[in-house]
Design an enzyme around this catalytic site. Structure first.
Site, PDB file in Angstrom:
ATOM      1  N   ASP A   4       0.774  -1.317   0.091  1.00 49.25           N
ATOM      2  CA  ASP A   4      -0.268   0.087   0.069  1.00 49.25           C
ATOM      3  C   ASP A   4       1.025   1.324   0.066  1.00 49.25           C
ATOM      4  OD1 ASP A   4      -2.275  -1.618   0.043  1.00 49.25           O
ATOM      5  OD2 ASP A   4      -2.090  -1.764   2.272  1.00 49.25           O
ATOM      6  N   HIS A  24      -5.721  -3.521   5.422  1.00 47.69           N
ATOM      7  CA  HIS A  24      -5.210  -3.730   4.026  1.00 47.69           C
ATOM      8  C   HIS A  24      -6.190  -4.563   3.348  1.00 47.69           C
ATOM      9  CE1 HIS A  24      -2.770  -4.832   0.575  1.00 47.69           C
ATOM     10  NE2 HIS A  24      -3.344  -6.061   0.791  1.00 47.69           N
TER      11      HIS A  24
HETATM   12  N1  LIG Z   1      -0.318  -8.373   1.636  1.00 45.11           N
HETATM   13  C1  LIG Z   1      -0.320  -8.048   0.461  1.00 45.11           C
HETATM   14  O1  LIG Z   1      -0.296  -6.794   0.300  1.00 45.11           O
HETATM   15  C2  LIG Z   1      -0.594  -9.183  -0.510  1.00 45.11           C
HETATM   16  C3  LIG Z   1      -0.319  -8.688  -1.889  1.00 45.11           C
HETATM   17  C4  LIG Z   1      -0.459  -9.673  -2.875  1.00 45.11           C
HETATM   18  C5  LIG Z   1      -0.938 -10.972  -2.430  1.00 45.11           C
HETATM   19  N2  LIG Z   1      -1.028 -11.305  -1.364  1.00 45.11           N
HETATM   20  C6  LIG Z   1      -1.778 -12.541  -0.582  1.00 45.11           C
HETATM   21  O2  LIG Z   1      -0.546 -13.387  -0.801  1.00 45.11           O
HETATM   22  C7  LIG Z   1      -1.161 -14.725  -1.184  1.00 45.11           C
HETATM   23  C8  LIG Z   1      -0.478 -15.562  -1.959  1.00 45.11           C
HETATM   24  O3  LIG Z   1      -0.633 -14.945  -3.532  1.00 45.11           O
HETATM   25  P1  LIG Z   1       0.212 -15.786  -4.460  1.00 45.11           P
HETATM   26  O4  LIG Z   1      -0.256 -14.584  -5.783  1.00 45.11           O
HETATM   27  O5  LIG Z   1       1.846 -15.933  -4.417  1.00 45.11           O
HETATM   28  O6  LIG Z   1      -0.547 -16.996  -4.603  1.00 45.11           O
HETATM   29  P2  LIG Z   1       0.230 -18.437  -5.408  1.00 45.11           P
HETATM   30  O7  LIG Z   1      -1.032 -19.280  -5.654  1.00 45.11           O
HETATM   31  O8  LIG Z   1       0.848 -18.294  -6.749  1.00 45.11           O
HETATM   32  O9  LIG Z   1       1.203 -19.168  -4.534  1.00 45.11           O
HETATM   33  C9  LIG Z   1       0.641 -19.580  -3.209  1.00 45.11           C
HETATM   34  C10 LIG Z   1       1.623 -20.677  -2.693  1.00 45.11           C
HETATM   35  O10 LIG Z   1       1.448 -20.998  -1.460  1.00 45.11           O
HETATM   36  C11 LIG Z   1       1.367 -22.281  -1.356  1.00 45.11           C
HETATM   37  N3  LIG Z   1       0.778 -23.059  -0.486  1.00 45.11           N
HETATM   38  C12 LIG Z   1      -0.433 -23.297  -0.261  1.00 45.11           C
HETATM   39  N4  LIG Z   1      -0.757 -24.038   0.801  1.00 45.11           N
HETATM   40  C13 LIG Z   1       0.388 -23.954   1.903  1.00 45.11           C
HETATM   41  C14 LIG Z   1       0.758 -24.379   2.886  1.00 45.11           C
HETATM   42  N5  LIG Z   1       0.114 -25.061   3.541  1.00 45.11           N
HETATM   43  N6  LIG Z   1       2.246 -24.260   3.214  1.00 45.11           N
HETATM   44  C15 LIG Z   1       3.111 -23.736   2.486  1.00 45.11           C
HETATM   45  N7  LIG Z   1       2.787 -23.255   0.973  1.00 45.11           N
HETATM   46  C16 LIG Z   1       1.340 -23.440   0.919  1.00 45.11           C
HETATM   47  C17 LIG Z   1       1.175 -22.967  -2.734  1.00 45.11           C
HETATM   48  O11 LIG Z   1       1.485 -24.406  -3.109  1.00 45.11           O
HETATM   49  C18 LIG Z   1       1.663 -21.779  -3.536  1.00 45.11           C
HETATM   50  O12 LIG Z   1       3.070 -22.261  -4.088  1.00 45.11           O
HETATM   51  C19 LIG Z   1      -2.663 -14.687  -1.255  1.00 45.11           C
HETATM   52  O13 LIG Z   1      -3.480 -14.838  -0.002  1.00 45.11           O
HETATM   53  C20 LIG Z   1      -2.675 -13.364  -1.796  1.00 45.11           C
HETATM   54  O14 LIG Z   1      -3.973 -12.665  -1.550  1.00 45.11           O
HETATM   55  C21 LIG Z   1      -1.051 -10.179  -0.332  1.00 45.11           C
HETATM   56  O1  LIG Z   2      -5.682  -7.513  -3.996  1.00 50.19           O
HETATM   57  C1  LIG Z   2      -5.025  -8.612  -3.562  1.00 50.19           C
HETATM   58  O2  LIG Z   2      -6.186  -9.545  -3.585  1.00 50.19           O
HETATM   59  C2  LIG Z   2      -3.731  -8.755  -3.363  1.00 50.19           C
HETATM   60  C3  LIG Z   2      -3.015  -7.576  -2.340  1.00 50.19           C
HETATM   61  O3  LIG Z   2      -3.962  -7.888  -1.300  1.00 50.19           O
HETATM   62  C4  LIG Z   2      -2.880  -6.353  -3.066  1.00 50.19           C
HETATM   63  O4  LIG Z   2      -3.237  -5.308  -2.286  1.00 50.19           O
HETATM   64  O5  LIG Z   2      -2.572  -6.512  -4.363  1.00 50.19           O
END
Ligand SMILES: NC(=O)c1ccc[n+]([C@@H]2O[C@H](COP(=O)([O-])OP(=O)(O)OC[C@H]3O[C@@H](n4cnc5c(N)ncnc54)[C@H](O)[C@@H]3O)[C@@H](O)[C@H]2O)c1
Ligand SMILES: O=C(O)C[C@H](O)C(=O)O
Length: 317
Positions: free
Chosen positions: A178, A205
């Protein structure tokens, strides 16, 4: 015997370097674990952590796909040793001795979904990972990326409380993306070099809980109210903008990996005693009536734990 003037110059140079985060003495050994390392965020984040000279041991864990990612990243000629761990039976080894644990494990959004729609699946994942953290590295700084951050952080807190290991100063919801977005969008409208821009972002968030404080942005710019409103909305909707552009192929991964690497770097600097490390993060809080709230946090040596700055410093007057 060294001349006093030379000694003074050397001391001043060392203190300057140390303030800027550069080591003037041996860099401590630090283990960083990435849980979900084979995912969309996990892979570029693992790459960025491999490039961080503060990391001596990089532990990459996922339920699948980690051997390939670990082999690939391990060929990069930087300081840290890389080990990949796959499957629940290897989670303990992945975590043992970790100083910082970064959690991007879990499912991402698709168009039309809110972050809350991820709760059912991701709550279970976070619960089991945090149960293992409590057992294998209870003193680690935990950087929670998995969504919905507004819920996964309180879940982690409950798991740690139940295990008797909870320290609110070691649990962080990563809201750095953010801040990254707010800085980028503000620099564009204010027409200033983005490298020097700072914008605190408080609240949470998700959507309207994301509160960028453009009134406190630096350098100051005389932006009209309607521009500030548009900047605020774009920052609040930044995640959705990426989800829609990716059209079903997930949410922000590259910008998130960058943001996650920045926050983890701040944690490592804090642990190493670098003074005045300040970042915004979603933490347990008393600055509002809400039990968790994103605000600026600062590392206070020599405790090596984070404390929340008073909101009065942050809130626009
Ligand atoms: N905080 C933020 O600003 C922010 C920003 C973007 C995404 N996210 C969040 O981050 C998360 C991941 O996003 P992504 O795009 O990398 O998803 P993705 O599906 O590409 O990757 C997720 C990974 O987690 C693994 N996984 C699932 N269960 C697991 C477990 N029990 N132990 C270990 N690994 C496990 C999967 O195998 C996969 O490799 C999502 O929840 C997304 O919403 C948060
Ligand atoms: O928006 C989402 O689902 C992923 C993450 O929280 C973001 O802000 O990009």
């Amino acid at each position: 015997m060294m001349k006093p003037s030379l000694l003074r110059s050397l001391r001043s140079a060392a203190s300057h370097l140390s303030r800027r985060g550069y080591a003037t003495e041996p860099v401590p050994e630090r283990k960083v674990a990435v849980l979900g390392a084979a995912g969309g965020i996990g892979q570029p984040l693992s790459l960025l952590m491999k490039l961080n000279p503060l990391v001596s041991s990089l532990s990459l864990y996922d339920i699948a796909g980690t051997p390939g990612v670990a082999a690939d990243v391990s060929h990069i000629n930087t300081r840290s040793e890389v080990v990949g761990y796959q499957g629940e039976e290897e989670l303990g080894k992945a975590l043992e001795g970790a100083d910082v644990v970064i959690i991007p494990a879990g499912v991402p959004r698709k168009p039309g979904m809110t972050r809350d729609d991820l709760f059912n699946i991701n709550a279970g994942i976070v619960k089991s990972l945090c149960t293992a953290i409590a057992k294998y590295c209870p003193h680690a700084l935990v950087n929670m990326i998995s969504n919905p951050v507004n819920s996964t952080v309180p879940i982690a807190a409950e798991v740690f409380k139940k295990a008797g290991t909870y320290d609110e100063k070691r649990l962080f919801g990563v809201t750095t993306l953010d801040v990254v977005r707010a800085k980028t969008f503000y620099a564009g409208k204010a027409n200033v070099p983005v490298a020097g821009v700072n914008v605190p972002v408080v609240g949470g968030h998700a959507g309207i809980t994301i509160l960028p404080l453009f009134s406190q942005a630096t350098p100051k710019a005389n932006l009209d109210d309607d521009i500030i409103k548009a900047l605020t909305k774009r920052t609040q909707d930044g995640g959705t903008e990426v989800v829609e552009a990716k059209a079903g192929k997930g949410s922000a991964t590259l910008s998130m990996a960058y943001a996650g690497a920045l926050f983890a770097d701040a944690c490592l600097k804090g642990l190493n005693g670098v003074p005045d490390v300040v970042e915004c993060s979603f933490v347990q809080s008393t600055v509002t009536e809400l039990p968790f709230f994103a605000s600026k946090v600062i590392e206070l040596p020599p405790l090596h734990t984070f404390q929340i700055l008073r909101l009065s410093i942050l809130w626009p007057v």
